[in-house]
Design a protein around this motif. Structure first.
Motif, PDB file in Angstrom:
ATOM      1  N   VAL A  98       0.833  -1.210   0.000  1.00 26.91           N
ATOM      2  CA  VAL A  98       0.000   0.000   0.000  1.00 26.91           C
ATOM      3  C   VAL A  98       0.866   1.258   0.000  1.00 26.91           C
ATOM      4  CG1 VAL A  98      -2.049  -1.088   0.952  1.00 26.91           C
ATOM      5  CG2 VAL A  98      -0.397  -0.079   2.500  1.00 26.91           C
ATOM      6  N   SER A  99       2.030   1.197   0.639  1.00 27.13           N
ATOM      7  CA  SER A  99       2.952   2.331   0.567  1.00 27.13           C
ATOM      8  C   SER A  99       3.474   2.518  -0.851  1.00 27.13           C
ATOM      9  CB  SER A  99       4.128   2.131   1.525  1.00 27.13           C
ATOM     10  OG  SER A  99       3.704   2.258   2.843  1.00 27.13           O
ATOM     11  N   ASN A 100       3.708   1.413  -1.538  1.00 25.56           N
ATOM     12  CA  ASN A 100       4.156   1.508  -2.931  1.00 25.56           C
ATOM     13  C   ASN A 100       3.079   2.089  -3.835  1.00 25.56           C
ATOM     14  OD1 ASN A 100       6.762   0.567  -2.589  1.00 25.56           O
ATOM     15  ND2 ASN A 100       6.198  -1.559  -2.910  1.00 25.56           N
ATOM     16  N   TYR A 159       1.797   6.902  -7.170  1.00 25.46           N
ATOM     17  CA  TYR A 159       1.013   8.108  -7.470  1.00 25.46           C
ATOM     18  C   TYR A 159       1.806   9.377  -7.176  1.00 25.46           C
ATOM     19  CZ  TYR A 159      -3.399   5.625  -8.233  1.00 25.46           C
ATOM     20  OH  TYR A 159      -4.392   4.828  -8.734  1.00 25.46           O
ATOM     21  N   LEU A 160       2.517   9.403  -6.052  1.00 28.88           N
ATOM     22  CA  LEU A 160       3.296  10.589  -5.706  1.00 28.88           C
ATOM     23  C   LEU A 160       4.455  10.810  -6.674  1.00 28.88           C
ATOM     24  CD1 LEU A 160       3.289  10.333  -1.826  1.00 28.88           C
ATOM     25  CD2 LEU A 160       2.272  12.156  -3.200  1.00 28.88           C
ATOM     26  N   ASP A 161       5.076   9.732  -7.130  1.00 26.82           N
ATOM     27  CA  ASP A 161       6.154   9.871  -8.117  1.00 26.82           C
ATOM     28  C   ASP A 161       5.639  10.443  -9.428  1.00 26.82           C
ATOM     29  OD1 ASP A 161       8.054   8.935  -6.385  1.00 26.82           O
ATOM     30  OD2 ASP A 161       8.121   6.908  -7.222  1.00 26.82           O
ATOM     31  N   PHE A 162       4.380  10.219  -9.714  1.00 28.24           N
ATOM     32  CA  PHE A 162       3.768  10.761 -10.921  1.00 28.24           C
ATOM     33  C   PHE A 162       3.446  12.250 -10.756  1.00 28.24           C
ATOM     34  CE2 PHE A 162      -0.015  11.536 -13.587  1.00 28.24           C
ATOM     35  CZ  PHE A 162       0.485  11.146 -14.813  1.00 28.24           C
ATOM     36  N   ILE A 163       3.016  12.645  -9.566  1.00 24.24           N
ATOM     37  CA  ILE A 163       2.523  14.006  -9.344  1.00 24.24           C
ATOM     38  C   ILE A 163       3.580  14.936  -8.757  1.00 24.24           C
ATOM     39  CG2 ILE A 163       0.841  15.380  -8.050  1.00 24.24           C
ATOM     40  CD1 ILE A 163      -1.009  12.967  -8.110  1.00 24.24           C
ATOM     41  N   LEU A 204       2.632  14.251   0.426  1.00 24.17           N
ATOM     42  CA  LEU A 204       1.202  14.486   0.244  1.00 24.17           C
ATOM     43  C   LEU A 204       0.778  15.793   0.896  1.00 24.17           C
ATOM     44  CD1 LEU A 204      -1.613  13.508  -0.639  1.00 24.17           C
ATOM     45  CD2 LEU A 204      -1.758  12.345   1.556  1.00 24.17           C
ATOM     46  N   ARG A 205       1.215  16.026   2.130  1.00 22.94           N
ATOM     47  CA  ARG A 205       0.850  17.280   2.816  1.00 22.94           C
ATOM     48  C   ARG A 205       1.413  18.498   2.088  1.00 22.94           C
ATOM     49  NH1 ARG A 205      -2.700  14.533   4.406  1.00 22.94           N
ATOM     50  NH2 ARG A 205      -2.769  13.578   6.440  1.00 22.94           N
ATOM     51  N   PHE A 206       2.588  18.369   1.498  1.00 19.53           N
ATOM     52  CA  PHE A 206       3.153  19.463   0.722  1.00 19.53           C
ATOM     53  C   PHE A 206       2.247  19.776  -0.456  1.00 19.53           C
ATOM     54  CE2 PHE A 206       5.649  20.993  -2.849  1.00 19.53           C
ATOM     55  CZ  PHE A 206       6.299  22.090  -2.290  1.00 19.53           C
ATOM     56  N   LEU A 207       1.719  18.752  -1.107  1.00 22.71           N
ATOM     57  CA  LEU A 207       0.853  18.971  -2.254  1.00 22.71           C
ATOM     58  C   LEU A 207      -0.498  19.558  -1.852  1.00 22.71           C
ATOM     59  CD1 LEU A 207       1.514  15.726  -4.315  1.00 22.71           C
ATOM     60  CD2 LEU A 207       2.298  18.026  -4.821  1.00 22.71           C
TER      61      LEU A 207
END
Length: 148
Positions: free
Chosen positions: A57-59, A64-68, A144-147
């Protein structure tokens, strides 16, 4: 020991004809990666392996984060622009010769696509005492919080 490692990422013409599959763009790679991790999650959930579930689940959140994240944080692109991408039917490496069918657009929702798996991964990593996984999960939540 006669182990051979791949020296190139792009398939040769003979390999391409054999498999009949090439990724079209980054969104296609993203969706296939998430599909693979989701299948792994389903199998691990049946087995009840919490440590591996935490990793999977972390992956998912990390993919998704690596994409955004790089486009939003470094290039300062708008999140709405980055989070909208083509949606492909998952191929499961079926070996067909046609381009993967595009079935519209997908809008990545940070809370559903990223936050839910990141929080689950963090909770399981904290419960199991897996420090390395805990750090990876915390880094996912920081990004995520940064985004947000």
């Amino acid at each position: 020991c006669d182990t051979k490692f791949p020296l190139r990422l792009y398939p040769s013409k003979s390999e391409e004809k054999k498999t009949g599959f090439i990724f079209v763009d980054k969104a296609h790679i993203l969706q296939e990666s998430v599909f693979s991790f989701t299948k792994s999650y389903e199998y691990l959930r049946v087995l009840g392996d919490d440590v591996q579930i935490s990793k999977v689940v972390s992956n998912i959140a990390e993919v998704y984060l690596d994409f955004i994240f790089p486009s939003a944080a470094v290039l300062h692109e708008r999140l709405e622009t980055i989070a909208t991408c083509k949606m492909y039917d998952t191929c499961e490496f079926s070996g067909n010769d046609a381009d993967p069918p595009c079935s519209g657009e997908m809008i990545l929702a940070l809370d559903r696509h990223v936050e839910n798996p990141a929080v689950v991964g963090l909770d399981i990593a904290a419960d199991t005492g897996n420090v390395r996984q805990l750090l990876r999960s915390q880094l996912n939540l920081v990004e995520l919080r940064f985004l947000q």
